[in-house]
Design a protein around this motif. Structure first.
Motif, PDB file in Angstrom:
ATOM      1  N   ARG A 136       0.810  -1.226   0.000  1.00 56.50           N
ATOM      2  CA  ARG A 136       0.000   0.000   0.000  1.00 56.50           C
ATOM      3  C   ARG A 136       0.838   1.268   0.000  1.00 56.50           C
ATOM      4  O   ARG A 136       0.583   2.197  -0.749  1.00 56.50           O
ATOM      5  CB  ARG A 136      -0.937  -0.004   1.210  1.00 56.50           C
ATOM      6  CG  ARG A 136      -1.780   1.245   1.270  1.00 56.50           C
ATOM      7  CD  ARG A 136      -2.705   1.261   2.436  1.00 56.50           C
ATOM      8  NE  ARG A 136      -3.604   2.397   2.286  1.00 56.50           N
ATOM      9  CZ  ARG A 136      -4.711   2.538   2.939  1.00 56.50           C
ATOM     10  NH1 ARG A 136      -5.086   1.634   3.795  1.00 56.50           N
ATOM     11  NH2 ARG A 136      -5.465   3.590   2.741  1.00 56.50           N
ATOM     12  N   ARG A 137       1.831   1.321   0.831  1.00 56.72           N
ATOM     13  CA  ARG A 137       2.627   2.543   0.950  1.00 56.72           C
ATOM     14  C   ARG A 137       3.525   2.782  -0.265  1.00 56.72           C
ATOM     15  O   ARG A 137       4.006   3.879  -0.482  1.00 56.72           O
ATOM     16  CB  ARG A 137       3.457   2.501   2.222  1.00 56.72           C
ATOM     17  CG  ARG A 137       2.613   2.656   3.477  1.00 56.72           C
ATOM     18  CD  ARG A 137       3.444   2.445   4.721  1.00 56.72           C
ATOM     19  NE  ARG A 137       2.848   2.584   6.006  1.00 56.72           N
ATOM     20  CZ  ARG A 137       1.707   2.103   6.448  1.00 56.72           C
ATOM     21  NH1 ARG A 137       0.906   1.468   5.646  1.00 56.72           N
ATOM     22  NH2 ARG A 137       1.299   2.252   7.697  1.00 56.72           N
ATOM     23  N   LYS A 138       3.765   1.724  -1.047  1.00 55.85           N
ATOM     24  CA  LYS A 138       4.631   1.846  -2.217  1.00 55.85           C
ATOM     25  C   LYS A 138       3.847   2.085  -3.507  1.00 55.85           C
ATOM     26  O   LYS A 138       4.434   2.436  -4.518  1.00 55.85           O
ATOM     27  CB  LYS A 138       5.480   0.585  -2.353  1.00 55.85           C
ATOM     28  CG  LYS A 138       6.435   0.408  -1.193  1.00 55.85           C
ATOM     29  CD  LYS A 138       7.261  -0.821  -1.334  1.00 55.85           C
ATOM     30  CE  LYS A 138       8.164  -0.944  -0.113  1.00 55.85           C
ATOM     31  NZ  LYS A 138       9.048  -2.086  -0.182  1.00 55.85           N
ATOM     32  N   LEU A 139       2.540   1.860  -3.467  1.00 53.29           N
ATOM     33  CA  LEU A 139       1.710   2.025  -4.662  1.00 53.29           C
ATOM     34  C   LEU A 139       1.096   3.419  -4.710  1.00 53.29           C
ATOM     35  O   LEU A 139       0.844   4.011  -3.664  1.00 53.29           O
ATOM     36  CB  LEU A 139       0.563   1.009  -4.647  1.00 53.29           C
ATOM     37  CG  LEU A 139       0.922  -0.463  -4.762  1.00 53.29           C
ATOM     38  CD1 LEU A 139      -0.321  -1.325  -4.552  1.00 53.29           C
ATOM     39  CD2 LEU A 139       1.544  -0.749  -6.113  1.00 53.29           C
ATOM     40  N   PRO A 140       0.841   3.911  -5.912  1.00 56.09           N
ATOM     41  CA  PRO A 140       0.082   5.163  -6.005  1.00 56.09           C
ATOM     42  C   PRO A 140      -1.300   4.968  -5.364  1.00 56.09           C
ATOM     43  O   PRO A 140      -1.909   3.905  -5.528  1.00 56.09           O
ATOM     44  CB  PRO A 140      -0.040   5.405  -7.513  1.00 56.09           C
ATOM     45  CG  PRO A 140       1.026   4.568  -8.136  1.00 56.09           C
ATOM     46  CD  PRO A 140       1.256   3.414  -7.216  1.00 56.09           C
ATOM     47  N   GLU A 141      -1.761   5.967  -4.648  1.00 57.10           N
ATOM     48  CA  GLU A 141      -3.037   5.871  -3.928  1.00 57.10           C
ATOM     49  C   GLU A 141      -4.177   5.469  -4.866  1.00 57.10           C
ATOM     50  O   GLU A 141      -5.029   4.664  -4.501  1.00 57.10           O
ATOM     51  CB  GLU A 141      -3.344   7.198  -3.228  1.00 57.10           C
ATOM     52  CG  GLU A 141      -4.601   7.183  -2.386  1.00 57.10           C
ATOM     53  CD  GLU A 141      -4.535   6.251  -1.184  1.00 57.10           C
ATOM     54  OE1 GLU A 141      -5.610   5.830  -0.711  1.00 57.10           O
ATOM     55  OE2 GLU A 141      -3.421   5.930  -0.714  1.00 57.10           O
ATOM     56  N   ARG A 142      -4.185   6.036  -6.050  1.00 62.15           N
ATOM     57  CA  ARG A 142      -5.264   5.743  -7.008  1.00 62.15           C
ATOM     58  C   ARG A 142      -5.263   4.261  -7.400  1.00 62.15           C
ATOM     59  O   ARG A 142      -6.310   3.629  -7.483  1.00 62.15           O
ATOM     60  CB  ARG A 142      -5.103   6.623  -8.236  1.00 62.15           C
ATOM     61  CG  ARG A 142      -6.228   6.500  -9.211  1.00 62.15           C
ATOM     62  CD  ARG A 142      -6.094   7.533 -10.291  1.00 62.15           C
ATOM     63  NE  ARG A 142      -7.234   7.442 -11.186  1.00 62.15           N
ATOM     64  CZ  ARG A 142      -7.266   7.918 -12.384  1.00 62.15           C
ATOM     65  NH1 ARG A 142      -6.206   8.557 -12.859  1.00 62.15           N
ATOM     66  NH2 ARG A 142      -8.325   7.800 -13.137  1.00 62.15           N
ATOM     67  N   LEU A 143      -4.095   3.693  -7.642  1.00 59.79           N
ATOM     68  CA  LEU A 143      -3.988   2.276  -7.996  1.00 59.79           C
ATOM     69  C   LEU A 143      -4.440   1.397  -6.830  1.00 59.79           C
ATOM     70  O   LEU A 143      -5.156   0.408  -7.031  1.00 59.79           O
ATOM     71  CB  LEU A 143      -2.550   1.931  -8.394  1.00 59.79           C
ATOM     72  CG  LEU A 143      -2.283   0.461  -8.725  1.00 59.79           C
ATOM     73  CD1 LEU A 143      -3.117   0.024  -9.929  1.00 59.79           C
ATOM     74  CD2 LEU A 143      -0.797   0.246  -8.986  1.00 59.79           C
ATOM     75  N   PHE A 144      -4.018   1.759  -5.621  1.00 56.84           N
ATOM     76  CA  PHE A 144      -4.429   0.992  -4.449  1.00 56.84           C
ATOM     77  C   PHE A 144      -5.950   1.005  -4.300  1.00 56.84           C
ATOM     78  O   PHE A 144      -6.575  -0.032  -4.134  1.00 56.84           O
ATOM     79  CB  PHE A 144      -3.767   1.555  -3.183  1.00 56.84           C
ATOM     80  CG  PHE A 144      -4.289   0.917  -1.932  1.00 56.84           C
ATOM     81  CD1 PHE A 144      -3.885  -0.358  -1.564  1.00 56.84           C
ATOM     82  CD2 PHE A 144      -5.200   1.579  -1.124  1.00 56.84           C
ATOM     83  CE1 PHE A 144      -4.374  -0.967  -0.417  1.00 56.84           C
ATOM     84  CE2 PHE A 144      -5.690   0.986   0.019  1.00 56.84           C
ATOM     85  CZ  PHE A 144      -5.285  -0.287   0.366  1.00 56.84           C
TER      86      PHE A 144
END
Length: 133
Positions: A76-84
């Protein structure tokens, strides 16, 4: 993972170990008489461990989905918020859609809708019966 995440997972695991030892395999089904969206998931994974892919899909067609869902949560912390958000939304929509299809499919023996068989239904019907007498 943070300490709080590990503690939460440990608490959930302990809860399920305790209720399983009391003979309750699913707390939602036990309380409501209605299967949850994950009903059949454990049996699906056990089938997969026996290399029975057809059996796994029969128990729960989305048995494979917790793996990518867990990856989403772990990254979660490594992914773009939109993708998550998109990924988690997709997981939820898939689970809810498959759940509704299974719940309303005639002859489905895995996902059941029997509210009078759950603890709440039995307590309510018992209370209503006591009021009538």
């Amino acid at each position: 993972m943070h300490t709080k995440d590990i503690q939460a997972l440990a608490a959930v695991a302990l809860f399920y170990i305790v209720i399983e030892s009391l003979g309750v395999t699913c707390p939602i089904l036990f309380l409501t008489g209605i299967s949850c969206a994950g009903c059949g998931m454990s049996r699906a994974w056990l089938s997969l461990l026996r290399l029975d892919l057809a059996g796994a899909f029969a128990f729960h067609p989305l048995f494979w989905l917790p793996v990518p869902a867990a990856a989403l949560l772990l990254l979660r912390r490594k992914l773009p918020e939109r993708l998550f958000r998109w990924g988690i939304s997709l997981v939820c929509v898939l689970f809810f859609s498959v759940y509704l299809i299974r719940l309303f499919s005639p002859g489905n023996e895995i996902v059941v809708f029997q509210p009078t068989e759950g603890l709440i239904g039995r307590l309510v019907s018992g209370a209503l019966a006591a009021d009538r007498s």
